[in-house]
Design an enzyme around this catalytic site. Sequence first.
Site, PDB file in Angstrom:
ATOM      1  N   PRO A 177       0.821  -1.211   0.000  1.00 26.68           N
ATOM      2  CA  PRO A 177       0.000   0.000   0.000  1.00 26.68           C
ATOM      3  C   PRO A 177       0.852   1.256   0.000  1.00 26.68           C
ATOM      4  CG  PRO A 177      -0.947  -1.615   1.479  1.00 26.68           C
ATOM      5  CD  PRO A 177       0.365  -2.189   1.011  1.00 26.68           C
ATOM      6  N   CYS A 178       0.535   2.157  -0.939  1.00 22.43           N
ATOM      7  CA  CYS A 178       1.413   3.299  -1.173  1.00 22.43           C
ATOM      8  C   CYS A 178       1.021   4.540  -0.378  1.00 22.43           C
ATOM      9  CB  CYS A 178       1.434   3.648  -2.654  1.00 22.43           C
ATOM     10  SG  CYS A 178      -0.177   4.102  -3.344  1.00 22.43           S
ATOM     11  N   GLN A 179      -0.158   4.550   0.236  1.00 19.41           N
ATOM     12  CA  GLN A 179      -0.628   5.766   0.890  1.00 19.41           C
ATOM     13  C   GLN A 179       0.333   6.317   1.947  1.00 19.41           C
ATOM     14  OE1 GLN A 179      -2.480   3.120   0.268  1.00 19.41           O
ATOM     15  NE2 GLN A 179      -4.165   3.825  -1.033  1.00 19.41           N
TER      16      GLN A 179
ATOM     17  N   PHE B 225       3.404   6.562   1.846  1.00 20.42           N
ATOM     18  CA  PHE B 225       4.563   7.184   1.233  1.00 20.42           C
ATOM     19  C   PHE B 225       4.201   8.245   0.196  1.00 20.42           C
ATOM     20  CE2 PHE B 225       5.267   2.573   1.893  1.00 20.42           C
ATOM     21  CZ  PHE B 225       6.083   2.663   3.007  1.00 20.42           C
ATOM     22  N   SER B 226       2.905   8.391  -0.078  1.00 13.63           N
ATOM     23  CA  SER B 226       2.473   9.267  -1.161  1.00 13.63           C
ATOM     24  C   SER B 226       2.541  10.735  -0.774  1.00 13.63           C
ATOM     25  CB  SER B 226       1.033   8.914  -1.566  1.00 13.63           C
ATOM     26  OG  SER B 226       0.549   9.833  -2.519  1.00 13.63           O
TER      27      SER B 226
END
Length: 353
Positions: free
Chosen positions: A79-81, A83-84
């Site tokens: 899940p990228c959230q 680091f976004s």
Amino acid sequence: MIAIDFFCGCGGASEGLRQAGFDIALGIDIDSQASETYKANFPEASFILEDIRNVTIEKVANLIAFKSEDGLLLSACAPCQPFSQQNKFKSDEDERISLLDEIHRFVSALLPEYIMLENVPGIQKIDENKESPFTRFTTLLDNLNYKYDHFIANAEDYGVPQRRKRFVLLASLHGDINRPEKTHGIEGSPVKTVRDFIQNYPKLQSGGIAENDKLHRAAVLNNLNLERIKHTPEGGDRRDWPDRLVNECHKNYTGHTDTYGRMFWDRPAPTLTTKCNSYSNGRFGHPDITQNRAITIREASRLQTFPTDYKFKGAFNAMAKQIGNAVPCELARQFGLHFIEHHDELKESDTNG
């Protein structure tokens, strides 16, 4: 070779790898609606619907043991959230930050020939002044004698009709591996555009649905947004509206001009998000000025280079989330081809040697 897809979502990476020639052995994700999409498109693959922290090495090994004789690729898009740059509320306390660490035990136990890691730009920069999930992962690779390359990939450079930058790490257990050369945006091979992928879909208006494809359905716009989009030319946005249509909060604000915008026909689309079927959440208005609507789920999926007949399950907003979170299929295909070429060169070298 076979592939395991961790945090597989609806299957963008798996689809691209399948097209490249991999056998998809296993998908793992915690999202139940995405899992239904995945299973509908990969009936031959096993699936684990569970929090990765609760998945054992033994369970994964047992599901792939009979398939893994020709080599293994481990693909992971945690899940990228956390680091976004788009996440204004990210926190060091976000439990998702540690999910990449869960991959360590599978890499150590299975020693896959290849690894593909995909995430948002920023994962490699978070907590630069201290140990981070990314530095812990590269330390693991170093300790296990993997060779790897990591870089920011522009999806449009690899045949995706979308301006989408992603952080990618490609690793090999058997010799140096570098990033693949661009396939588009070079002489003789221009970038793909919105027109290339969605121009032939039936015309719709707000709330319309195509007879032969229930996923080609436009969200309903209220009267105010209908008037707004009618004042928006191809590639235009709220700066083209009469003052009476502009939100008060935007009248003295010059940022975020993509909101309420229309796409351009002959350019790549903007980055698709988890609300890519919503007119007010980005430049997701249809480029045809005779179609006053946002793009449909089917059109969004095509701009992520999913096949025209790819099945999506769940509520419409859940489908949009699945699509926005997906790895573009064509991006994964190009990287998959790169791995296979690398693998074939090693086999040829061993034979000749």
